[in-house]
Design a protein around this motif. Structure first.
Motif, PDB file in Angstrom:
ATOM      1  N   THR A 309     -72.227  60.545 -15.099  1.00 54.37           N
ATOM      2  CA  THR A 309     -72.157  62.054 -14.966  1.00 54.37           C
ATOM      3  C   THR A 309     -73.257  62.610 -14.788  1.00 54.37           C
ATOM      4  N   LEU A 334     -70.655  61.493 -10.466  1.00 55.35           N
ATOM      5  CA  LEU A 334     -69.691  62.840 -10.860  1.00 55.35           C
ATOM      6  C   LEU A 334     -70.916  63.844 -10.935  1.00 55.35           C
ATOM      7  N   VAL A 360     -67.895  62.252  -6.926  1.00 56.54           N
ATOM      8  CA  VAL A 360     -66.827  63.279  -7.173  1.00 56.54           C
ATOM      9  C   VAL A 360     -67.533  64.421  -7.456  1.00 56.54           C
TER      10      VAL A 360
END
Length: 642
Positions: A309, A334, A360
């Motif tokens: 992330t 992400l 993403v």
């Protein structure tokens, strides 16, 4: 050549630069060679007459004999093309051709002399004369080429020295000599090596590659103008941090430009010019990086599904780069920042075409967007680097900071436990220690929640936290900020003259993350030995001088006052009273108090509700309840501490 000379003469520029002349026509070279042969004949004649006091030519016509010798020599020079090469680039092969042509001349004329003796009973020339002519003619032709070659070399070197930066190479070891030789052999580089520099004092009368060796006291006792030097080339890998700083301080004091060259192991002739660059402040702050256990790290990532992330940020993108080297099955990157995410996508697909990636675009605080990723990809490792990190912005918008730093961390960590991810590694900050701002307190709250999950019934995930100091070159950090200000002509802005910070590089930070992921047993907070703190004022001054300017003369330094929530001094994370050692002497375990899961879960829910309501004061009140050591500094929230 003629066109070049014509343009010089009739084009208004009457200066003919000899180093611009490509080459002399072949017939001129041949004519000069013939002249050298004729001179050799007369010189040989003079020597023989002086030594023997006798006739050495028995033929009645002396001129005819001389013409025959020169004619044979010229024919052989034509056959071997001794005049065809560009003299300034003469090689051993060219000299060998000269030797063969002169020797064959002596052999052929000598053979004719013997045949003439058999036919008439007398020789037409003395054999010793032929041998002497061979020696003198070869030496004359050889010296002509040698002098021309050296002349053009001197002209070229002089021209280089007037147009290029005159530099000294620091060091007299093999690495330094190799770098100097590579520069000297590459005429396209904008540097002219004029000597070597060493700490030793026993090399003053010696030279390397025909260049003098200067001692340190020579630099100390003379000015830049007296030394006739523009700068210094250093090889950073060959020196310790203290040695590098000592030399750099001296060079900056003397207003010398400092250039960094790669080590010989990294040197490629084709890109040497691009490898030599101006020394940056990051080069002086770098330390020896953490030695990570690559086999252990590889086994944790090889053929596994990995989630990163904040994967488009400074730390997250470097984690992606390093993890990709271990051939995982899939890396899910992400981030909520569209353009940086696109940039890292292009970079990764170019660098690692064999690795499967999924990029993403999502917010970590949106559980409905995040959970399907855990359901689909069965992650083995999760690196949680997504966070809001800028102290003043989060201080002004605490509710937004909580939604990302606290709620986002809760969602990623809880999903990791729910879907039995093997290891969850959270990226935190040293500002979480005794925080004085909302950002630091929000990260400390996230740490407490992540730690509490370790002991929840049924949990199998190992939750690991890592703390860093300031990261060199990260988005929004002080060094890129100073660089932009210097490039704009100043001023350089510093919040306070006494402010001090610790620094590390992005690769170091990510090596710590990877190492922590392998050595943690769950529930630990790993901290890094940050080395010596750096005074930001000294940092700014050195950056200005490294850029070729004088602080407060060319570039002004001004003080703007501490920002809301900003500390003068960061906490020293390597305090022995608060840490435990690990097998890596650069990594320690911080012994911080923890909170029961039910308690921290309840408090973070209250914090999230206050954030959704945009109630800034209530958000900070709850933060201060969760993190009692959170004392606001230079902030509107200081009233809450009274």
């Amino acid at each position: 050549m003629y066109n070049s000379l014509r343009k010089k003469i009739f084009g208004g520029d009457n200066v003919v630069n000899l180093s611009d002349v490509r080459y002399l026509p072949r017939w001129i070279i041949l004519a000069i060679d013939i002249l050298i042969l004729i001179i050799s004949l007369f010189l040989s004649t003079y020597i023989i007459k002086k030594i023997t006091q006798t006739e050495f030519i028995y033929h009645q016509n002396e001129i005819t004999v001389f013409i025959c010798i020169v004619f044979v020599n010229v024919i052989l020079m034509y056959i071997f093309k001794t005049y065809a090469g560009i003299i300034r680039h003469s090689t051993f092969i060219d000299l060998f051709k000269l030797l063969i042509s002169c020797f064959c001349t002596m052999f052929i004329v000598g053979s004719i002399n013997i045949l003439y003796f058999w036919a008439t009973g007398t020789k037409f020339i003395l054999t010793a004369y032929l041998i002497l002519y061979f020696i003198i003619s070869f030496m004359g032709l050889f010296l002509f080429r040698l002098y021309v070659k050296e002349f053009f070399h001197i002209v070229r070197e002089y021209r280089r020295s007037t147009l290029k930066k005159r530099i000294l190479v620091l060091g007299i070891d093999e690495q330094s000599i190799a770098i100097a030789r590579a520069i000297l052999d590459n005429p396209s580089l904008p540097y002219h090596v004029v000597g070597f520099l060493t700490q030793r004092t026993d090399s003053k009368r010696a030279s390397l590659l025909g260049k003098p060796i200067l001692s340190k006291d020579k630099i100390e006792q003379n000015t830049k103008e007296e030394l006739l030097v523009d700068g210094i080339i250093v090889i950073k890998e060959m020196m310790s941090k203290d040695e590098m700083n000592s030399w750099v301080n001296l060079f900056l004091e003397k207003d010398l430009n400092i250039f960094k060259a790669p080590s010989v192991q990294k040197l490629r002739d084709s890109d040497l010019g691009g490898s030599i660059r101006t020394l940056q402040i990051e080069d002086l702050l770098n330390r020896k990086p953490i030695k990570i256990e690559n086999e252990e790290v590889k086994s944790r990532h090889y053929n596994k599904n990995i989630l990163v992330t904040g994967g488009a940020g400074s730390i997250g993108s470097e984690i992606v780069r390093q993890v990709a080297q271990f051939n995982p099955s899939l890396i899910v990157v992400l981030d909520q920042a569209e353009t940086p995410l696109y940039d890292i996508e292009i970079e990764m697909k170019n660098k690692f075409p064999h690795i499967r990636f999924k990029f993403v675009l999502a917010d970590v605080s949106n559980k409905h967007r995040i959970e399907p990723l855990f359901q689909t990809y069965n992650f083995s490792m999760v690196y949680h680097a997504a966070a809001y990190k800028h102290v003043p912005l989060v201080e002004e918008n605490p509710h937004e900071g909580i939604l990302v730093n606290v709620l986002g961390s809760k969602i990623i960590a809880s999903l990791s436990s729910k879907y039995k991810v093997n290891r969850f590694v959270m990226v935190s900050t040293d500002k979480a220690v005794n925080p004085t701002n909302v950002m630091g307190a929000s990260k400390r709250t996230a740490e407490l929640y992540v730690q509490s999950l370790q002991n929840v019934d049924g949990n199998t995930t190992k939750f690991i936290t890592t703390r860093f100091g300031n990261v060199l070159g990260s988005n929004g950090s002080v060094i890129p900020h100073f660089k932009k200000q210097i490039e704009a002509g100043g001023p350089v802005t510093i919040t306070h003259p006494d402010i001090v910070r610790y620094f590390m590089t992005i690769p170091e930070a990510c090596e710590l993350v990877l190492q922590a992921g392998t050595m943690g047993h769950g529930g630990e907070i790993f901290v890094f030995d940050m080395g010596e703190p750096v005074k930001i004022l000294d940092l700014a001054r050195r950056m200005i001088k490294l850029s070729g300017f004088e602080p407060n003369i060319d570039i002004k330094i001004i003080y703007t006052g501490l920002r809301p929530g900003e500390k003068l001094y960061e906490e020293l994370l390597s305090d022995d009273a608060k840490t435990l050692p690990t097998h890596n002497d650069k990594i320690m375990i911080s012994k911080d108090p923890s909170i029961n899961f039910l308690e921290i879960d309840k408090m973070t829910k209250m914090l999230t509700i206050a954030s959704i309501k945009r109630d800034k004061v209530e958000v900070v009140k709850i933060l201060k309840t969760i993190v009692p050591e959170f004392k606001s500094n230079n902030s509107i929230y200081e009233v809450l501490d009274k």
